[in-house]
Write a protein that holds these residues in place. Structure first.
Motif, mmCIF file in Angstrom:
data_model
loop_
_atom_site.group_PDB
_atom_site.id
_atom_site.type_symbol
_atom_site.label_atom_id
_atom_site.label_comp_id
_atom_site.label_asym_id
_atom_site.label_seq_id
_atom_site.Cartn_x
_atom_site.Cartn_y
_atom_site.Cartn_z
ATOM 1 N N ASP A 1 0.817 -1.334 -0.100
ATOM 2 C CA ASP A 1 0.008 -0.067 -0.042
ATOM 3 C C ASP A 1 0.915 1.228 0.022
ATOM 4 O O ASP A 1 2.179 1.279 0.467
ATOM 5 C CB ASP A 1 -1.045 -0.117 1.221
ATOM 6 C CG ASP A 1 -2.003 -1.248 1.127
ATOM 7 O OD1 ASP A 1 -2.454 -1.719 0.294
ATOM 8 O OD2 ASP A 1 -2.279 -1.577 2.286
ATOM 9 N N GLY A 2 0.130 2.347 -0.492
ATOM 10 C CA GLY A 2 0.514 3.671 -0.546
ATOM 11 C C GLY A 2 1.705 4.066 -1.249
ATOM 12 O O GLY A 2 2.429 4.920 -1.188
ATOM 13 N N ARG B 1 11.241 0.376 4.864
ATOM 14 C CA ARG B 1 10.761 0.767 6.123
ATOM 15 C C ARG B 1 9.908 1.869 6.041
ATOM 16 O O ARG B 1 9.572 2.821 7.023
ATOM 17 C CB ARG B 1 11.955 1.143 7.101
ATOM 18 C CG ARG B 1 12.713 0.139 7.303
ATOM 19 C CD ARG B 1 14.144 0.398 8.441
ATOM 20 N NE ARG B 1 14.282 1.677 8.252
ATOM 21 C CZ ARG B 1 15.278 2.085 7.283
ATOM 22 N NH1 ARG B 1 15.667 1.534 6.485
ATOM 23 N NH2 ARG B 1 15.677 3.456 7.343
ATOM 24 N N GLY B 2 9.497 2.208 4.709
ATOM 25 C CA GLY B 2 8.501 3.430 4.374
ATOM 26 C C GLY B 2 9.095 4.761 4.702
ATOM 27 O O GLY B 2 8.629 6.006 4.767
ATOM 28 N N GLU B 3 10.418 4.754 4.476
ATOM 29 C CA GLU B 3 11.345 6.184 4.906
ATOM 30 C C GLU B 3 11.286 6.751 3.715
ATOM 31 O O GLU B 3 11.892 6.287 2.598
ATOM 32 C CB GLU B 3 12.855 5.634 5.222
ATOM 33 C CG GLU B 3 13.791 6.670 5.272
ATOM 34 C CD GLU B 3 13.559 7.711 6.334
ATOM 35 O OE1 GLU B 3 13.208 8.987 5.674
ATOM 36 O OE2 GLU B 3 13.458 7.558 7.364
ATOM 37 N N LYS B 4 10.721 7.980 3.714
ATOM 38 C CA LYS B 4 10.705 8.871 2.460
ATOM 39 C C LYS B 4 12.019 9.732 2.327
ATOM 40 O O LYS B 4 11.815 10.746 1.482
ATOM 41 C CB LYS B 4 9.395 9.513 2.690
ATOM 42 C CG LYS B 4 8.387 8.609 2.577
ATOM 43 C CD LYS B 4 6.777 9.349 2.517
ATOM 44 C CE LYS B 4 5.738 8.446 2.349
ATOM 45 N NZ LYS B 4 4.419 9.205 2.353
ATOM 46 N N GLY B 5 12.773 9.860 3.288
ATOM 47 C CA GLY B 5 13.778 10.881 3.197
ATOM 48 C C GLY B 5 15.183 10.579 2.372
ATOM 49 O O GLY B 5 16.077 11.304 2.522
ATOM 50 N N ALA C 1 9.309 -6.976 4.393
ATOM 51 C CA ALA C 1 8.153 -6.178 4.289
ATOM 52 C C ALA C 1 8.067 -5.061 3.493
ATOM 53 O O ALA C 1 9.351 -4.272 3.666
ATOM 54 C CB ALA C 1 7.874 -5.730 5.748
ATOM 55 N N CYS C 2 7.182 -4.947 2.850
ATOM 56 C CA CYS C 2 6.990 -3.711 1.952
ATOM 57 C C CYS C 2 5.771 -3.200 1.759
ATOM 58 O O CYS C 2 4.820 -3.841 1.634
ATOM 59 C CB CYS C 2 7.505 -3.983 0.490
ATOM 60 S SG CYS C 2 7.556 -2.766 -0.752
ATOM 61 N N GLY C 3 5.585 -1.961 2.131
ATOM 62 C CA GLY C 3 4.207 -1.236 2.003
ATOM 63 C C GLY C 3 3.368 -2.089 2.935
ATOM 64 O O GLY C 3 2.258 -2.039 2.683
#
Length: 518
Positions: free
Chosen positions: A305-306, A361-365, A428-430
């Motif tokens: 997701d996302g 890890r959903g890290e957007k930086g 783990a992804c999304g």
């Protein structure tokens, strides 16, 4: 003890068989069905109290399957699981024989591969069903005197009562009908001269069928080429023997042996890529439909997701490869971040049609892939890249034919937040767990992770669902209310069946997805 004879089951109207019913067999095959499924064997395949069975000329994969056979005593139609056992007259031993060399020709029906004369020996004695507990029976198989199968009905995935009740929903089970209830692990191949014996007993009740003895002989008349002739793949060899290890020990894989240590999975082609027919079917249905089918099977947490896509117009299907990033620690980045690191190794090892899935890890930086590495993935033939982190050089990455799914754009290079750590492991992804070899399906609606063992079943049921929905959409467009139509009640279901006789299901395996999609 009453013996099997022509009067009891010799004229059975139906011989019904369960595909997979024991946990041990499902574990051996690497796939566990959610619900029972069945096939028919002709009554002409019955051989009472054993004797001989002929392995057809040209066939090498005659497999034995020791099973508990149920003989219906009183007619059963739409019975409940609670009442089902009362309709069983007798229990006996059976051997569900079949030749895997003809399995390809049956397209799932088992008509030829399991329907040969003598391919269903039964007996020798009948145990009255009323005298035994259905969950406390034992089945054993010997080949040339060596015990090769042993399990109890306590190991069933689907109890006998469920099987009887399920079959009776649509057909009347009549006195004398036989139900073959599946085989446990240990089924393998018999050759001419082998003696296969099967016994069913109830240790608690002290009752036994005795040993059902069948001797394998060799047929001499070759099959004519006006029909399908015997042939098999390595996957058929593995399925017939029960495992790759057993097949190798028998020398059956010495020529053209499997390269991998594990059996060739049925969803893979011989070269290890996703089976083209399965891929075409999955490409022909929407993720929204697949998601509904997954939920029916209790799988809700299988969407990544996302993320957004550089090519939202594209749908992709492929096998997952995986890459994991860990949070940056400067000393570890020095040893793992530079050179030919895990990120570069993962991309450089991609094969045709694979999809690289990254755990960030959903890290957007920071970015997890840029234009050069994305281009390398495309050149290697990758179907897509999926990351729950950032992408840098987005304009250039978006120009590629290969889609990239990502959380956001970010200009920073790798070392700001991540260390590329390891490849080809569970990640783990999304919000979804992804294992190497999982099947990824993505389109404009989203990204799904399919357990490969159920992918063909999911594809087939999704095709059927979309076929129904095509009809429903036509009726809605014609002005009909959705009340009773979506979902269809009995009246609309009958109209749909009439419509379906002139509107067959699409065959995605033989058409391109774009051409076949309704």
């Amino acid at each position: 003890m009453q013996q099997v004879d022509e009067g009891t089951i010799g004229a059975a109207g139906k011989v019904l068989a369960v595909h997979v019913a024991y946990r041990s067999r499902a574990d051996q095959r690497g796939r566990t069905p959610a619900l029972p499924s069945y096939f028919l064997k002709p009554s002409s395949s019955l051989s009472l109290s054993g004797g001989t069975v002929e392995r057809p000329a040209g066939c090498e994969l005659l497999a034995f399957e020791g099973e508990v056979a149920l003989v219906i005593g009183t007619a059963a139609r739409q019975v409940s699981p609670e009442d089902a056992w009362a309709h069983v007259g007798f229990v006996t031993a059976s051997n569900d024989l079949g030749v895997y060399d003809l399995k390809y020709a049956d397209k799932g029906s088992n008509v030829r591969s399991k329907g040969g004369d003598g391919f269903t020996p039964l007996g020798p004695a009948l145990i009255p069903a009323a005298q035994v507990a259905p969950d406390a029976l034992r089945v054993r198989t010997w080949i040339n005197g060596a015990l090769v199968q042993e399990d109890t009905t306590g190991g069933l995935i689907f109890p006998f009562a469920q099987i009887i009740a399920d079959l009776s929903q649509l057909m009347t089970l009549e006195p004398g009908d036989v139900i073959l209830t599946g085989t446990p692990a240990g089924s393998s191949v018999a050759v001419p001269g082998d003696v296969v014996e099967v016994e069913v007993d109830s240790p608690a009740a002290g009752l036994s069928t005795g040993r059902l003895r069948t001797t394998v002989t060799q047929g001499t008349i070759e099959m004519a080429e006006f029909g399908n002739v015997p042939r098999s793949t390595e996957a058929d060899v593995v399925d017939a023997y029960g495992s790759a290890d057993v097949a190798r020990a028998a020398g059956a894989l010495n020529n053209g042996a499997l390269d991998a240590a594990e059996p060739q999975a049925p969803w893979l082609a011989a070269d290890g890529t996703l089976d083209p027919a399965l891929k075409a079917k999955l490409a022909g249905v929407a993720t929204a439909t697949l998601s509904a089918q997954l939920r029916k099977r209790g799988l809700d947490n299988v969407s990544i997701d996302g993320l957004q896509s550089t090519r939202p117009d594209r749908s992709v299907v492929g096998l997952a490869r995986t890459l994991r990033y860990v949070p940056n620690r400067e000393d570890l980045f020095k040893t793992h971040g530079g050179g030919f690191n895990a990120q570069k190794r993962a991309i450089d090892s991609l094969n045709e049609g694979e999809i690289l899935v990254m755990e960030a890890r959903g890290e957007k930086g920071t970015g997890t892939v840029g234009d050069i590495l994305a281009l390398r993935a495309q050149v290697k033939g990758a179907a897509a890249i999926i990351t729950d982190g950032g992408v840098r050089d987005l304009t250039a990455v978006a120009r590629l034919e290969m889609p990239t799914y990502f959380a956001n754009a970010h200009p920073a290079v790798l070392g700001r937040r991540h260390i590329p750590w390891d490849v080809d492991l569970t990640i783990a992804c999304g919000g979804a767990t992804v294992q190497p070899g999982d099947i990824i399906v993505a389109d404009a609606d989203g990204i799904l992770v399919l357990p490969p063992a159920m992918a063909d079943e999911l594809a087939n049921d999704s095709i059927a669902q979309e076929h129904e929905e095509t009809y429903i959409a036509q009726m809605v467009a014609a002005g009909h209310s959705v009340d009773g139509l979506y979902p269809m009640n009995a009246a609309w279901a009958e109209k749909y069946r009439e419509w379906a006789t002139t509107h067959p299901l699409p065959d995605y395996a033989n058409d391109s997805a774009e051409e076949a999609r309704p």
